[in-house]
Design an enzyme around this catalytic site. Structure first.
Site, PDB file in Angstrom:
ATOM      1  N   GLY A  79       0.863  -1.173   0.000  1.00 45.42           N
ATOM      2  CA  GLY A  79       0.000   0.000   0.000  1.00 45.42           C
ATOM      3  C   GLY A  79       0.897   1.219   0.000  1.00 45.42           C
ATOM      4  O   GLY A  79       1.886   1.259   0.738  1.00 45.42           O
ATOM      5  N   ARG A 104     -10.242  -4.384  -5.259  1.00 48.83           N
ATOM      6  CA  ARG A 104     -10.434  -3.483  -4.124  1.00 48.83           C
ATOM      7  C   ARG A 104     -11.825  -2.832  -4.124  1.00 48.83           C
ATOM      8  O   ARG A 104     -12.089  -1.956  -3.291  1.00 48.83           O
ATOM      9  CB  ARG A 104      -9.343  -2.412  -4.115  1.00 48.83           C
ATOM     10  CG  ARG A 104      -9.402  -1.453  -5.266  1.00 48.83           C
ATOM     11  CD  ARG A 104      -8.130  -0.622  -5.447  1.00 48.83           C
ATOM     12  NE  ARG A 104      -7.554  -0.101  -4.242  1.00 48.83           N
ATOM     13  CZ  ARG A 104      -6.361   0.531  -4.206  1.00 48.83           C
ATOM     14  NH1 ARG A 104      -5.665   0.689  -5.324  1.00 48.83           N
ATOM     15  NH2 ARG A 104      -5.881   0.992  -3.082  1.00 48.83           N
ATOM     16  N   ASP A 110       6.993  -4.872  -2.635  1.00 51.51           N
ATOM     17  CA  ASP A 110       6.790  -3.456  -2.358  1.00 51.51           C
ATOM     18  C   ASP A 110       7.698  -2.953  -1.242  1.00 51.51           C
ATOM     19  O   ASP A 110       8.160  -1.819  -1.278  1.00 51.51           O
ATOM     20  CB  ASP A 110       5.335  -3.213  -1.955  1.00 51.51           C
ATOM     21  CG  ASP A 110       4.400  -3.191  -3.157  1.00 51.51           C
ATOM     22  OD1 ASP A 110       4.755  -3.798  -4.189  1.00 51.51           O
ATOM     23  OD2 ASP A 110       3.335  -2.580  -3.059  1.00 51.51           O
ATOM     24  N   ASP A 163       7.369   5.200  -3.863  1.00 51.12           N
ATOM     25  CA  ASP A 163       7.157   5.334  -2.416  1.00 51.12           C
ATOM     26  C   ASP A 163       8.494   5.450  -1.695  1.00 51.12           C
ATOM     27  O   ASP A 163       8.627   6.214  -0.739  1.00 51.12           O
ATOM     28  CB  ASP A 163       6.371   4.133  -1.887  1.00 51.12           C
ATOM     29  CG  ASP A 163       5.013   3.987  -2.543  1.00 51.12           C
ATOM     30  OD1 ASP A 163       4.414   5.020  -2.907  1.00 51.12           O
ATOM     31  OD2 ASP A 163       4.543   2.844  -2.701  1.00 51.12           O
TER      32      ASP A 163
END
Length: 323
Positions: A34, A106, A297, A261
């Protein structure tokens, strides 16, 4: 007190264990991912305290997400659990070498039911930085209202607001392009730092020269603007001036997901340490370069020791990704 706070949807990731189309893949690796929690985890690895919260299902998947984020050293005490919706999932397909596809599941997820009543306002008020992305406000009307409420709280208490558009076109197309753009520009106009990629800036503000996007961000009200141009370089502008930082060249891209990120976390870590924006962007470039060499991630997010060693390596090469 966490210096950094963020909120949004963290999903369970099932990553194909082998290459090929998903229909032929017999097994998967279970992970999490996320944008907001990625940045929080990255900051803890860089030596800073971080809080992440969101809304997850009160079941095994939801508790798995929270356990994994907490295990990375992030404060998760303000996460909300619900029995009314499932935790979102996404799947990574490695169809062939250097060809990655991502599939999201989602719709009507627990994360999309976040409301302004679910926010940990005391955490936002006490933090040095609140980081938001363009993903959360597009999940639902209540999520958009929650982001605006979080920013308002930050403004009232002198908390610096960072905004990474992090465009997700599946969400944009579902909501409608004009509505999505209006929401994200509204948020950008309230941010102290705007961190779009060059393509994202073009989508948000129209076709301009690269330098004009920096000026546009300042005109909107941001104190600092960073424009990322893929793996080649980043432009920046603040009250100290305008500049350019070249990216670091890497030999092989294993997994590009999460690099943005990591870049954001590096920039924010620099700002938390009162570094100049140029120094902060260079740290972001270093984190991003290290992330893309590892699958997952968060698995490639480097420690502060690794980043410092990378920045001190006289053999590193500038100029983007080497294929």
């Amino acid at each position: 007190m966490s210096k950094f706070v963020t909120f949004g949807e963290t999903m369970v990731l099932f990553e194909a264990a082998t290459q090929g189309r998903l229909r032929y893949v017999p097994s998967f690796l279970k992970k999490i991912g996320g944008a907001e929690s990625n940045v929080a985890i990255a900051l803890t690895k860089l030596g800073h305290s971080a809080t992440w919260f969101g809304k997850v299902s009160d079941d095994e998947m939801g508790h798995y997400v929270v356990r994994e984020v907490k295990a990375e050293g992030v404060d998760t005490e303000c996460v909300t659990f619900t029995t009314d919706a499932p935790t979102a999932l996404y799947i990574k397909e490695h169809r062939r070498e250097e060809e990655l596809a991502v599939y999201y599941y989602r719709h009507d997820s627990a994360g999309s039911t976040l409301t302004k009543e679910d926010l940990a306002y005391e955490k936002i008020a006490d933090a040095s930085i609140l980081h938001v992305t363009g993903i959360t406000p597009l999940l639902s009307d209540s999520c958009y209202e929650a982001v605006l409420a979080g920013i308002q709280c930050a403004k009232e208490h002198g908390t610096f607001v960072s905004f990474d558009p992090n465009l997700r076109f599946a969400l944009i197309h579902k909501l409608g392009e004009e509505v999505a753009r209006q929401r994200l520009v509204t948020i950008a106009a309230q941010a102290d730092l705007i961190l779009p990629g060059l393509d994202e800036a073009k989508w948000l503000f129209g076709d301009m020269e690269e330098q004009d996007y920096l000026t546009k961000g300042i005109e909107l009200g941001a104190r600092k603007v960073v424009i990322k141009n893929g793996g080649d370089y980043s432009l920046f502008k603040d009250e100290q001036g305008t500049g350019k930082v070249n990216s670091f060249r890497v030999k092989q891209v294993v997994d590009p997901v999460g690099a943005g990120d990591g870049f954001a976390a590096g920039v924010l870590a620099g700002l938390l340490e009162n570094k100049s924006l140029e120094e902060s962007v260079r740290m972001g470039a270093a984190v991003g370069a290290l992330v893309i060499g590892v699958k997952g991630d968060i698995e490639g997010l480097p420690t502060r020791k690794e980043v410092d060693a990378f920045l001190c390596d006289d053999n590193k090469v500038y100029g983007g990704v080497s294929r």
